[in-house]
Structures are given as C-alpha cells and as structure tokens.
Design a protein around this motif. Structure first.
Motif, PDB file in Angstrom:
ATOM      1  N   ALA A  67      20.717  39.273  51.257  1.00  0.00           N
ATOM      2  CA  ALA A  67      21.745  38.550  52.017  1.00  0.00           C
ATOM      3  C   ALA A  67      23.001  39.406  52.176  1.00  0.00           C
ATOM      4  N   GLN A  68      23.522  39.440  53.390  1.00  0.00           N
ATOM      5  CA  GLN A  68      24.779  40.148  53.670  1.00  0.00           C
ATOM      6  C   GLN A  68      25.969  39.197  53.610  1.00  0.00           C
ATOM      7  N   VAL A  69      25.665  37.917  53.514  1.00  0.00           N
ATOM      8  CA  VAL A  69      26.704  36.886  53.411  1.00  0.00           C
ATOM      9  C   VAL A  69      26.316  35.946  52.277  1.00  0.00           C
ATOM     10  N   LEU A  70      27.249  35.645  51.406  1.00  0.00           N
ATOM     11  CA  LEU A  70      27.046  34.589  50.412  1.00  0.00           C
ATOM     12  C   LEU A  70      27.928  33.413  50.806  1.00  0.00           C
ATOM     13  N   GLN A  71      27.302  32.264  50.913  1.00  0.00           N
ATOM     14  CA  GLN A  71      28.075  31.063  51.225  1.00  0.00           C
ATOM     15  C   GLN A  71      28.603  30.471  49.930  1.00  0.00           C
ATOM     16  N   ALA A  72      29.902  30.319  49.855  1.00  0.00           N
ATOM     17  CA  ALA A  72      30.465  29.565  48.733  1.00  0.00           C
ATOM     18  C   ALA A  72      29.884  28.161  48.795  1.00  0.00           C
ATOM     19  N   LEU A  73      29.531  27.619  47.647  1.00  0.00           N
ATOM     20  CA  LEU A  73      28.915  26.283  47.649  1.00  0.00           C
ATOM     21  C   LEU A  73      30.003  25.219  47.785  1.00  0.00           C
ATOM     22  N   THR A  74      30.489  25.099  49.017  1.00  0.00           N
ATOM     23  CA  THR A  74      31.532  24.119  49.312  1.00  0.00           C
ATOM     24  C   THR A  74      31.041  23.071  50.300  1.00  0.00           C
ATOM     25  N   PHE A  75      29.733  23.066  50.521  1.00  0.00           N
ATOM     26  CA  PHE A  75      29.104  22.049  51.369  1.00  0.00           C
ATOM     27  C   PHE A  75      29.388  20.667  50.771  1.00  0.00           C
ATOM     28  N   ALA A  93      36.737  27.192  42.780  1.00  0.00           N
ATOM     29  CA  ALA A  93      35.739  27.794  41.874  1.00  0.00           C
ATOM     30  C   ALA A  93      34.544  28.313  42.658  1.00  0.00           C
ATOM     31  N   ALA A  94      34.118  27.565  43.655  1.00  0.00           N
ATOM     32  CA  ALA A  94      32.955  27.977  44.444  1.00  0.00           C
ATOM     33  C   ALA A  94      33.220  29.310  45.150  1.00  0.00           C
ATOM     34  N   VAL A  95      34.409  29.445  45.718  1.00  0.00           N
ATOM     35  CA  VAL A  95      34.733  30.699  46.412  1.00  0.00           C
ATOM     36  C   VAL A  95      34.848  31.842  45.405  1.00  0.00           C
ATOM     37  N   ARG A  96      35.473  31.562  44.264  1.00  0.00           N
ATOM     38  CA  ARG A  96      35.641  32.600  43.249  1.00  0.00           C
ATOM     39  C   ARG A  96      34.288  33.128  42.751  1.00  0.00           C
ATOM     40  N   LEU A  97      33.339  32.217  42.533  1.00  0.00           N
ATOM     41  CA  LEU A  97      32.014  32.624  42.048  1.00  0.00           C
ATOM     42  C   LEU A  97      31.273  33.474  43.082  1.00  0.00           C
ATOM     43  N   ALA A  98      31.333  33.028  44.342  1.00  0.00           N
ATOM     44  CA  ALA A  98      30.644  33.784  45.391  1.00  0.00           C
ATOM     45  C   ALA A  98      31.255  35.170  45.517  1.00  0.00           C
ATOM     46  N   ARG A  99      32.571  35.239  45.442  1.00  0.00           N
ATOM     47  CA  ARG A  99      33.268  36.530  45.582  1.00  0.00           C
ATOM     48  C   ARG A  99      32.926  37.454  44.423  1.00  0.00           C
ATOM     49  N   GLU A 100      32.890  36.882  43.249  1.00  0.00           N
ATOM     50  CA  GLU A 100      32.594  37.670  42.050  1.00  0.00           C
ATOM     51  C   GLU A 100      31.222  38.340  42.172  1.00  0.00           C
ATOM     52  N   VAL A 101      30.241  37.609  42.681  1.00  0.00           N
ATOM     53  CA  VAL A 101      28.899  38.175  42.823  1.00  0.00           C
ATOM     54  C   VAL A 101      28.833  39.109  44.034  1.00  0.00           C
ATOM     55  N   ALA A 102      29.487  38.721  45.126  1.00  0.00           N
ATOM     56  CA  ALA A 102      29.398  39.513  46.366  1.00  0.00           C
ATOM     57  C   ALA A 102      30.004  40.899  46.186  1.00  0.00           C
ATOM     58  N   GLY A 103      31.110  40.984  45.445  1.00  0.00           N
ATOM     59  CA  GLY A 103      31.789  42.270  45.323  1.00  0.00           C
ATOM     60  C   GLY A 103      32.005  42.873  46.693  1.00  0.00           C
ATOM     61  N   ASP A 104      31.631  44.154  46.862  1.00  0.00           N
ATOM     62  CA  ASP A 104      31.761  44.755  48.189  1.00  0.00           C
ATOM     63  C   ASP A 104      30.390  44.864  48.874  1.00  0.00           C
ATOM     64  N   ARG A 105      29.427  44.062  48.388  1.00  0.00           N
ATOM     65  CA  ARG A 105      28.081  44.121  48.965  1.00  0.00           C
ATOM     66  C   ARG A 105      27.799  43.016  49.971  1.00  0.00           C
ATOM     67  N   ALA A 106      28.639  42.001  50.006  1.00  0.00           N
ATOM     68  CA  ALA A 106      28.398  40.888  50.939  1.00  0.00           C
ATOM     69  C   ALA A 106      29.725  40.222  51.296  1.00  0.00           C
ATOM     70  N   LEU A 107      29.736  39.569  52.453  1.00  0.00           N
ATOM     71  CA  LEU A 107      30.888  38.757  52.830  1.00  0.00           C
ATOM     72  C   LEU A 107      30.767  37.388  52.166  1.00  0.00           C
ATOM     73  N   VAL A 108      31.893  36.709  52.050  1.00  0.00           N
ATOM     74  CA  VAL A 108      31.895  35.354  51.497  1.00  0.00           C
ATOM     75  C   VAL A 108      32.306  34.369  52.600  1.00  0.00           C
ATOM     76  N   ALA A 109      31.421  33.419  52.838  1.00  0.00           N
ATOM     77  CA  ALA A 109      31.698  32.390  53.844  1.00  0.00           C
ATOM     78  C   ALA A 109      31.998  31.071  53.154  1.00  0.00           C
ATOM     79  N   GLY A 110      32.974  30.363  53.647  1.00  0.00           N
ATOM     80  CA  GLY A 110      33.205  28.993  53.198  1.00  0.00           C
ATOM     81  C   GLY A 110      32.321  28.069  54.018  1.00  0.00           C
ATOM     82  N   SER A 111      31.594  27.196  53.336  1.00  0.00           N
ATOM     83  CA  SER A 111      30.726  26.255  54.036  1.00  0.00           C
ATOM     84  C   SER A 111      31.464  24.931  54.223  1.00  0.00           C
ATOM     85  N   VAL A 112      31.509  24.480  55.463  1.00  0.00           N
ATOM     86  CA  VAL A 112      32.170  23.205  55.762  1.00  0.00           C
ATOM     87  C   VAL A 112      31.211  22.344  56.556  1.00  0.00           C
TER      88      VAL A 112
END
Ligand SMILES: [Zn+2]
Length: 314
Positions: free
Chosen positions: A71-79, A101-120
């Motif tokens: 995955a090139q994008v990790l969705q923060a679990l904000t659904f 917290a959801a965004v922080r977790l996704a960002r922590e794992v994504a690092g510079d390998r994936a973008l972080v998307a907020g799910s709405v």
C-alpha cells in the motif's frame, strides 16, 4: 512521498482497506449485531473506530501488514469517526482523541513509505432523519475534517456516502479546509442509482466538479459487480477513477453485501477469493482506474493480490 495529486499522475496508486471488518474478525471492533438491528438499511450496527485508543497495537499491526503488502496510502482508521456516530456508540466524548490517535498510528507506521489519508464517511443522519438533517451533517463532517487536518493527514478519502447530497457537503468541507480529497460513493441496493437517486455518471460529474482528485465507488460490491458502474463514471469524467471494492459476493437481485442475509455474522459464507482482486489489479490501467484499494472483507492478502495484478501488467 510525493503528494497524492502527483502520485495519481504517475501511475495507479495502491491503497489499503478494509480495516473495520478485518479488526472485527480479530476481535477488536464491535459490529453491534448483538444489540442493534442490522442489514435492514435502518442502522448499520456499530463498526466505530475506538480501537484506535483502546487497542492501538492491533491497529498498528494491521497498518504494518497493509504497508508490507504494498500500500502506498494508509488510511487512518477514522471511518465513522464523526461526533454524531461516535456519540451513538458511546464514544462521543472521545471524538478528538480517537481521530488524533488514529492519524498518529497511521503516520507512525507509514513513515516516509506511504501517505496518510483521513477517512471520512457519512454521518448516518440522512438515513435516520432525512435530508433536513444535512445542516447537522455539515457541522459534524466539518468538525471531523478539522480534527484530521490538525492531526496532519496528507489528504482525505471521503467514502461510503449513500447520498450524493451528503457527499457534496463533505467535498465542500474538504475544500474549505484546504485538503485534497478522493471521493467514492457506495451504491445500494443496486449499482444503477445512489440512495438520493443519482446515476454513477451524475455522481462522478458532481464530485469531480467539486474538486475531487479522483472519483469512484467503494464498499458494497465485489470487483466484478462494481466494474460496470466504474465504467459509467469513467465515461463521464476526465479525473482518475477510484475503486475500493468489497470482498463479498452479491447477487443479481441485490448488488450490496450489507443487505445480504449473511451480513454481518455469516459473511465468511460469501467471501470472494483474492484471485478476483488480482484480476481487478490487472485490469485497472486499461479501465482507467487511478486509485485502487479494498474495502469490507479485504485484508492485506487482498491488497497484495491487487499489487500482483498491477505489477503483472506493468
Ligand atoms: Zn466497506
């Protein structure tokens, strides 16, 4: 990582998904099936994202698995993370902390390998109270988007909207916040029209007109069932098409898994195999699909299958 608008220009972007049902299967998300009437369209159980604060390790691990799948994008679990939906699930007071917290977790794992998307997603107010509630929806969606922006998401994925009118509200809120958005409607019970009566082509035109970077569909249908509606959208707009199909078999009479008798406690009996996702990945470029991921029923094996399909046609 390049911004999402740039990635979409280069090649098909591979997303992730379905977090909630996978985490429900792992025992960390409540489907609500024991309490609330589900599968009727009158409610959809709970499926809220409090796992982000209650079991962060479980969510972190699933993010890692999606990232490793390609995955090139990790969705923060904000659904279902608006204050409206969280309040009904008993977590209204944690709206800020769950989204952050959801965004922080996704960002922590994504690092510079994936973008972080907020799910709405939709508030469910339109289903429960009708179109007069759109003003309230706007307040809730605007609040969540503000929280996601403050938490530092790279862009938004507006998904699983049943009413085009509520999607319009969400796109306006995204634009007001200055966040780029990928926008996908969900169609049920049939793929011919969304709940407020618009065809896939009309939905695509409206979403693109409101500035969505990519427009399409997510959830409810397996890839084969979703493809005709994506083609209709493809013919209607020039922006990339986004597709995040589910992995549950639907029927000619009912094109959505949430109204199959198997939802939500017998879903294993209608599971679609990952092979259909490999084929979908293979077809993505020729079908004009620019963003592809999974939704309910998918897990990292399905994202890996999509990646293999995309790679096979490179
Ligand atoms: Zn879904």
């Amino acid at each position: 990582m390049k911004p999402i608008a740039e990635l979409l220009k280069v090649d098909v972007v591979l997303g992730d998904g379905g977090y909630l049902i996978e985490l429900e299967r792992r025992g960390y998300v409540d489907s609500g099936s024991g309490r609330e009437k589900v599968g009727t369209g009158r409610g959809s159980g709970q499926f809220t994202p409090e796992v982000a604060i209650e079991q962060p390790d479980a969510l972190r691990e699933l993010h890692r698995e999606f990232l490793n799948a390609g995955a090139q994008v990790l969705q923060a679990l904000t659904f279902f993370g608006t204050r409206e939906k969280l309040t009904r699930a008993g977590y209204g007071a944690e709206t800020e902390s769950i989204n952050a917290a959801a965004v922080r977790l996704a960002r922590e794992v994504a690092g510079d390998r994936a973008l972080v998307a907020g799910s709405v997603s939709r508030t469910q107010l339109t289903e429960r109270e009708g179109m007069e509630s759109l003003g309230k929806s706007r307040d809730h969606i605007a609040e969540q988007i503000r929280l996601l922006k403050d938490s530092g998401v790279d862009f938004l994925i507006l998904e699983t909207f049943f009413h085009l009118a509520e999607m319009q509200v969400a796109l306006e809120c995204a634009a007001a916040a200055g966040l780029p958005a990928v926008a996908t409607m969900s169609f049920r019970p049939l793929i011919t029209k969304c709940t407020d009566g618009h065809t896939p082509a009309e939905c695509a035109r409206v979403m693109a007109g409101l500035g969505a970077l990519a427009v399409g569909a997510n959830c409810e249908q397996e890839p084969g069932r979703m493809l005709p509606l994506l083609r209709e959208m493809r013919a209607a707009v020039s922006v990339p098409i986004a597709a995040q199909p589910g992995a549950f078999r639907t029927t000619d009479a009912c094109h959505c898994f949430t109204r199959q008798p198997a939802f939500p406690d017998d879903l294993e009996t209608i599971q679609v195999s990952r092979r259909e996702f490999t084929e979908f990945g293979r077809a993505a470029r020729t079908e004009g699909i620019g963003y592809v991921g999974g939704c309910c029923g998918c897990n990292p094996a399905y994202i890996r299958a999509l990646a293999q399909g995309l790679e096979a046609r490179r």
